[in-house]
Design a protein around this motif. Structure first.
Motif, PDB file in Angstrom:
ATOM      1  N   SER A  50      44.635   5.926 -79.369  1.00 24.91           N
ATOM      2  CA  SER A  50      45.839   6.029 -80.191  1.00 24.91           C
ATOM      3  C   SER A  50      45.506   5.938 -81.676  1.00 24.91           C
ATOM      4  O   SER A  50      46.077   6.670 -82.501  1.00 24.91           O
ATOM      5  CB  SER A  50      46.837   4.931 -79.800  1.00 24.91           C
ATOM      6  N   ARG A  51      44.598   5.050 -82.036  1.00 24.56           N
ATOM      7  CA  ARG A  51      44.192   4.941 -83.439  1.00 24.56           C
ATOM      8  C   ARG A  51      43.473   6.205 -83.893  1.00 24.56           C
ATOM      9  O   ARG A  51      43.638   6.656 -85.036  1.00 24.56           O
ATOM     10  CB  ARG A  51      43.297   3.727 -83.622  1.00 24.56           C
ATOM     11  N   LEU A  52      42.676   6.791 -83.019  1.00 22.90           N
ATOM     12  CA  LEU A  52      41.992   8.048 -83.362  1.00 22.90           C
ATOM     13  C   LEU A  52      42.986   9.177 -83.573  1.00 22.90           C
ATOM     14  O   LEU A  52      42.808  10.020 -84.460  1.00 22.90           O
ATOM     15  CB  LEU A  52      41.003   8.419 -82.251  1.00 22.90           C
ATOM     16  N   ALA A  53      44.045   9.208 -82.771  1.00 23.51           N
ATOM     17  CA  ALA A  53      45.049  10.273 -82.873  1.00 23.51           C
ATOM     18  C   ALA A  53      46.075  10.001 -83.960  1.00 23.51           C
ATOM     19  O   ALA A  53      46.727  10.925 -84.451  1.00 23.51           O
ATOM     20  CB  ALA A  53      45.758  10.443 -81.532  1.00 23.51           C
ATOM     21  N   GLY A  54      46.238   8.725 -84.339  1.00 24.65           N
ATOM     22  CA  GLY A  54      47.235   8.393 -85.351  1.00 24.65           C
ATOM     23  C   GLY A  54      48.636   8.261 -84.802  1.00 24.65           C
ATOM     24  O   GLY A  54      49.612   8.250 -85.557  1.00 24.65           O
ATOM     25  N   ARG A  55      48.771   8.127 -83.491  1.00 24.64           N
ATOM     26  CA  ARG A  55      50.073   7.872 -82.869  1.00 24.64           C
ATOM     27  C   ARG A  55      49.830   7.215 -81.516  1.00 24.64           C
ATOM     28  O   ARG A  55      48.725   7.284 -80.972  1.00 24.64           O
ATOM     29  CB  ARG A  55      50.884   9.153 -82.705  1.00 24.64           C
ATOM     30  N   GLU A  56      50.863   6.587 -80.976  1.00 26.29           N
ATOM     31  CA  GLU A  56      50.718   5.897 -79.697  1.00 26.29           C
ATOM     32  C   GLU A  56      50.656   6.895 -78.549  1.00 26.29           C
ATOM     33  O   GLU A  56      51.584   7.685 -78.346  1.00 26.29           O
ATOM     34  CB  GLU A  56      51.882   4.930 -79.485  1.00 26.29           C
ATOM     35  N   LEU A  57      49.563   6.859 -77.809  1.00 27.49           N
ATOM     36  CA  LEU A  57      49.378   7.755 -76.670  1.00 27.49           C
ATOM     37  C   LEU A  57      49.710   7.019 -75.366  1.00 27.49           C
ATOM     38  O   LEU A  57      49.736   5.797 -75.319  1.00 27.49           O
ATOM     39  CB  LEU A  57      47.936   8.275 -76.630  1.00 27.49           C
ATOM     40  N   HIS A  58      49.929   7.785 -74.306  1.00 25.83           N
ATOM     41  CA  HIS A  58      50.328   7.220 -73.023  1.00 25.83           C
ATOM     42  C   HIS A  58      49.533   7.877 -71.890  1.00 25.83           C
ATOM     43  O   HIS A  58      48.989   8.974 -72.043  1.00 25.83           O
ATOM     44  CB  HIS A  58      51.826   7.427 -72.794  1.00 25.83           C
ATOM     45  N   ILE A  59      49.514   7.215 -70.753  1.00 31.97           N
ATOM     46  CA  ILE A  59      48.839   7.721 -69.559  1.00 31.97           C
ATOM     47  C   ILE A  59      49.865   8.339 -68.617  1.00 31.97           C
ATOM     48  O   ILE A  59      50.945   7.782 -68.414  1.00 31.97           O
ATOM     49  CB  ILE A  59      48.089   6.577 -68.850  1.00 31.97           C
ATOM     50  N   ALA A  68      32.930   0.206 -56.866  1.00 31.06           N
ATOM     51  CA  ALA A  68      33.006   1.646 -57.078  1.00 31.06           C
ATOM     52  C   ALA A  68      34.450   2.092 -57.262  1.00 31.06           C
ATOM     53  O   ALA A  68      34.756   2.951 -58.098  1.00 31.06           O
ATOM     54  CB  ALA A  68      32.365   2.380 -55.902  1.00 31.06           C
ATOM     55  N   ALA A  69      35.354   1.516 -56.499  1.00 30.06           N
ATOM     56  CA  ALA A  69      36.766   1.898 -56.588  1.00 30.06           C
ATOM     57  C   ALA A  69      37.342   1.577 -57.963  1.00 30.06           C
ATOM     58  O   ALA A  69      38.062   2.396 -58.559  1.00 30.06           O
ATOM     59  CB  ALA A  69      37.562   1.191 -55.498  1.00 30.06           C
ATOM     60  N   ASP A  70      37.033   0.384 -58.492  1.00 33.14           N
ATOM     61  CA  ASP A  70      37.525   0.024 -59.823  1.00 33.14           C
ATOM     62  C   ASP A  70      36.922   0.925 -60.901  1.00 33.14           C
ATOM     63  O   ASP A  70      37.602   1.315 -61.859  1.00 33.14           O
ATOM     64  CB  ASP A  70      37.192  -1.430 -60.134  1.00 33.14           C
ATOM     65  N   ALA A  71      35.645   1.250 -60.761  1.00 35.20           N
ATOM     66  CA  ALA A  71      34.990   2.105 -61.749  1.00 35.20           C
ATOM     67  C   ALA A  71      35.647   3.476 -61.808  1.00 35.20           C
ATOM     68  O   ALA A  71      35.914   4.012 -62.894  1.00 35.20           O
ATOM     69  CB  ALA A  71      33.506   2.252 -61.420  1.00 35.20           C
ATOM     70  N   VAL A  72      35.941   4.046 -60.666  1.00 35.98           N
ATOM     71  CA  VAL A  72      36.566   5.365 -60.624  1.00 35.98           C
ATOM     72  C   VAL A  72      38.008   5.286 -61.122  1.00 35.98           C
ATOM     73  O   VAL A  72      38.477   6.173 -61.841  1.00 35.98           O
ATOM     74  CB  VAL A  72      36.504   5.950 -59.204  1.00 35.98           C
ATOM     75  N   THR A  73      38.719   4.222 -60.767  1.00 30.91           N
ATOM     76  CA  THR A  73      40.097   4.073 -61.245  1.00 30.91           C
ATOM     77  C   THR A  73      40.147   4.006 -62.768  1.00 30.91           C
ATOM     78  O   THR A  73      40.977   4.659 -63.411  1.00 30.91           O
ATOM     79  CB  THR A  73      40.747   2.815 -60.646  1.00 30.91           C
ATOM     80  N   GLY A  74      39.259   3.227 -63.361  1.00 34.77           N
ATOM     81  CA  GLY A  74      39.222   3.148 -64.824  1.00 34.77           C
ATOM     82  C   GLY A  74      38.894   4.474 -65.460  1.00 34.77           C
ATOM     83  O   GLY A  74      39.515   4.877 -66.459  1.00 34.77           O
ATOM     84  N   TYR A  75      37.937   5.178 -64.879  1.00 32.43           N
ATOM     85  CA  TYR A  75      37.553   6.479 -65.418  1.00 32.43           C
ATOM     86  C   TYR A  75      38.686   7.491 -65.291  1.00 32.43           C
ATOM     87  O   TYR A  75      38.987   8.228 -66.240  1.00 32.43           O
ATOM     88  CB  TYR A  75      36.305   6.991 -64.694  1.00 32.43           C
ATOM     89  N   VAL A  76      39.351   7.523 -64.145  1.00 28.41           N
ATOM     90  CA  VAL A  76      40.437   8.488 -63.927  1.00 28.41           C
ATOM     91  C   VAL A  76      41.614   8.197 -64.860  1.00 28.41           C
ATOM     92  O   VAL A  76      42.232   9.122 -65.399  1.00 28.41           O
ATOM     93  CB  VAL A  76      40.873   8.482 -62.453  1.00 28.41           C
ATOM     94  N   ARG A  77      41.913   6.933 -65.070  1.00 29.78           N
ATOM     95  CA  ARG A  77      43.022   6.604 -65.987  1.00 29.78           C
ATOM     96  C   ARG A  77      42.663   7.020 -67.414  1.00 29.78           C
ATOM     97  O   ARG A  77      43.522   7.489 -68.167  1.00 29.78           O
ATOM     98  CB  ARG A  77      43.341   5.123 -65.924  1.00 29.78           C
ATOM     99  N   GLN A  78      41.424   6.869 -67.791  1.00 28.92           N
ATOM    100  CA  GLN A  78      40.953   7.343 -69.100  1.00 28.92           C
ATOM    101  C   GLN A  78      41.184   8.841 -69.244  1.00 28.92           C
ATOM    102  O   GLN A  78      41.596   9.327 -70.304  1.00 28.92           O
ATOM    103  CB  GLN A  78      39.476   7.011 -69.224  1.00 28.92           C
ATOM    104  N   CYS A  79      40.957   9.589 -68.179  1.00 25.05           N
ATOM    105  CA  CYS A  79      41.116  11.041 -68.205  1.00 25.05           C
ATOM    106  C   CYS A  79      42.573  11.481 -68.159  1.00 25.05           C
ATOM    107  O   CYS A  79      42.879  12.649 -68.424  1.00 25.05           O
ATOM    108  CB  CYS A  79      40.372  11.675 -67.025  1.00 25.05           C
ATOM    109  N   SER A  80      43.485  10.561 -67.816  1.00 23.95           N
ATOM    110  CA  SER A  80      44.894  10.903 -67.638  1.00 23.95           C
ATOM    111  C   SER A  80      45.733  10.662 -68.888  1.00 23.95           C
ATOM    112  O   SER A  80      46.963  10.780 -68.843  1.00 23.95           O
ATOM    113  CB  SER A  80      45.471  10.107 -66.465  1.00 23.95           C
ATOM    114  N   VAL A  81      45.102  10.299 -69.997  1.00 24.16           N
ATOM    115  CA  VAL A  81      45.832  10.113 -71.258  1.00 24.16           C
ATOM    116  C   VAL A  81      46.390  11.458 -71.716  1.00 24.16           C
ATOM    117  O   VAL A  81      45.692  12.477 -71.699  1.00 24.16           O
ATOM    118  CB  VAL A  81      44.908   9.512 -72.337  1.00 24.16           C
ATOM    119  N   LEU A  82      47.653  11.468 -72.122  1.00 23.11           N
ATOM    120  CA  LEU A  82      48.311  12.697 -72.559  1.00 23.11           C
ATOM    121  C   LEU A  82      48.106  12.920 -74.054  1.00 23.11           C
ATOM    122  O   LEU A  82      48.283  11.998 -74.860  1.00 23.11           O
ATOM    123  CB  LEU A  82      49.811  12.639 -72.251  1.00 23.11           C
ATOM    124  N   VAL A  83      47.758  14.154 -74.424  1.00 15.25           N
ATOM    125  CA  VAL A  83      47.540  14.532 -75.819  1.00 15.25           C
ATOM    126  C   VAL A  83      48.118  15.920 -76.061  1.00 15.25           C
ATOM    127  O   VAL A  83      48.432  16.656 -75.125  1.00 15.25           O
ATOM    128  CB  VAL A  83      46.036  14.547 -76.182  1.00 15.25           C
TER     129      VAL A  83
END
Length: 424
Positions: free
Chosen positions: A143-152, A184-199
């Motif tokens: 969000s700081r990089l984009a300059g606005r609040e982003l969401h998943i 492994a499940a937590d690692a993939v969940t964190g990664y997938v949520r990172q990829c699901s941010v809307l821009v």
């Protein structure tokens, strides 16, 4: 005066709009059902000016473009040594989801493939962090990089997790070699949520510009990342950001870039700008077909190839001075896209009110074809707004100074020099 970049970007979209090769990503249900037709482009300059066209307000999931920014955050938070102990930085020459690790060290080859990105994600907020806490840190940085609040988009998260067998296999492999400590499940969940941010493409252009400017967010002015972090990230993007086609990409387009399977594509030109496109149809490597073509056109038209771009240091506008009925705009340095855009933006912001406008190019060292066209178009628009224009161009950098309407600048250089030298 209106700056002509939006109309130029719109023209580029029209050139590629009818190209329908490629297909949307079909291994994630939410992406498989996506509309393939949206098309957008945006660029953000070092001064924080954002130009965009097409479906520029349409949100889409950031997907693998997030790998560049998560890599930057890991470098920022835990340091280069720790990150390099976890993931390498050489091109893999393989598909982004290949089940393979570096020989001997068992590290993922680089952070731009899925194995590397999963490993890097686990460095954020400490190895004992919960998934939610880790994602909160990432989302705050994004969000700081984009300059606005982003969401998943949690629908995309759920859709990807339902079909995450290959990523789970990668995570189990990483865990078996001690590269990651959590499940492994937590690692993939964190990664997938990172990829699901809307821009949007505008967000990505600003985020890319922040990397290009050594971590300084050009719109908010915040120093989000360390300059050395940004240098490292862009270097890896240049060699591995476009997966197994990265070498061809850098040779032909010459812009460090990162793609995402939702159709986004983000690039940086160090020290100058960030740019982004959105078009969901992908080629066999997982890169946007129309987005890649737009990057090629921009690189060729605007001289953005990293190995050939004109140097850009400081503002191209040395000064704007007004006395009586005359305004003198003094330019300096190289006039590629960045310098020419600087001239147009300064002229537009100054709200010219004088009868005569003189553009003094005696300190301009070089100009490329795109910069020349932009300057000439700016002169035409200044005259269309009702001003008499003159140009001091002793090295004939503008050629015959023919404007877009077929006419040329009316006044002679001798008259322009006399006028300019009177306005200090």
């Amino acid at each position: 005066m209106e700056i002509p970049l939006k109309s130029y970007l719109t023209e580029i979209l029209d050139r590629v709009r009818d190209r329908d090769s490629g297909a949307v990503a079909d291994y994630i249900p939410e992406l498989a059902a996506a509309d393939p037709t949206p098309l957008a482009v945006a660029l953000c300059t070092s001064a924080g000016r954002v130009y965009s066209a097409g479906d520029d307000e349409r949100e889409f999931s950031i997907q693998s473009i997030s790998k560049s920014f998560t890599y930057a955050i890991a470098l920022q938070e835990v340091g280069v040594e720790k990150v390099l102990g976890t993931v390498g930085m050489e091109p893999s020459g393989e598909a982004f989801n290949e089940l393979s690790l570096e020989g001997g060290t068992h590290r993922p080859v680089n952070p731009m493939i899925n194995a590397g990105a999963i490993a890097v994600n686990q460095l954020i907020n400490g190895e004992d962090s919960s998934v939610d806490a880790r994602v909160t840190v990432l989302l705050d940085y994004f969000s700081r990089l984009a300059g606005r609040e982003l969401h998943i988009d949690e629908r995309i998260t759920g859709s990807e997790l339902a079909t995450a067998d290959r990523n789970l296999s990668l995570a189990h492999m990483l865990r078996s070699y001690g590269v990651i400590a959590g499940s492994a499940a937590d690692a993939v969940t964190g990664y997938v949520r990172q990829c699901s941010v809307l821009v949007t493409v505008r967000d990505l252009a600003v985020m890319g510009a922040t990397l290009a400017l050594g971590g300084r967010q050009p719109v908010t002015g915040e120093q989000v990342l360390d300059p050395r972090v940004c240098r490292q990230v862009q270097a890896v993007m240049a060699s591995a950001g476009m997966y197994d086609g990265a070498g061809r990409w850098m040779a032909s387009v010459g812009i460090p870039a990162k793609s995402g399977v939702a159709g986004g594509l983000m690039g940086t030109l160090p020290g100058q700008l960030g740019l982004a496109t959105f078009s969901p149809r992908l080629d066999s490597s997982g890169n946007s077909v129309r987005g890649a073509e737009i990057f090629r056109i921009l690189s060729e038209d605007m001289g953005l190839h990293l190995m050939s771009a004109l140097p850009s240091t400081g503002s191209a506008v040395r000064s704007i001075r007004t006395r009586g009925p005359v305004t003198v705009i003094r330019l300096q340095g190289g006039l590629g896209f960045t310098g020419a855009e600087d001239f147009l933006a300064a002229a537009a912001a100054h709200e010219l009110t004088t009868v005569r406008v003189v553009v003094d190019m005696r300190r301009v060292s070089d100009i490329d074809a795109f910069g020349r066209e932009m300057v000439l178009e700016g002169l035409r628009r200044i005259r269309t707004d009702g001003h008499r224009i003159a140009v001091i161009d002793p090295d004939h950098l503008l050629g015959d100074r023919r404007l877009g309407d077929g006419t040329t600048v009316e006044e002679t250089d001798e008259v322009a020099v006399e006028v300019a030298d009177e306005v200090k």
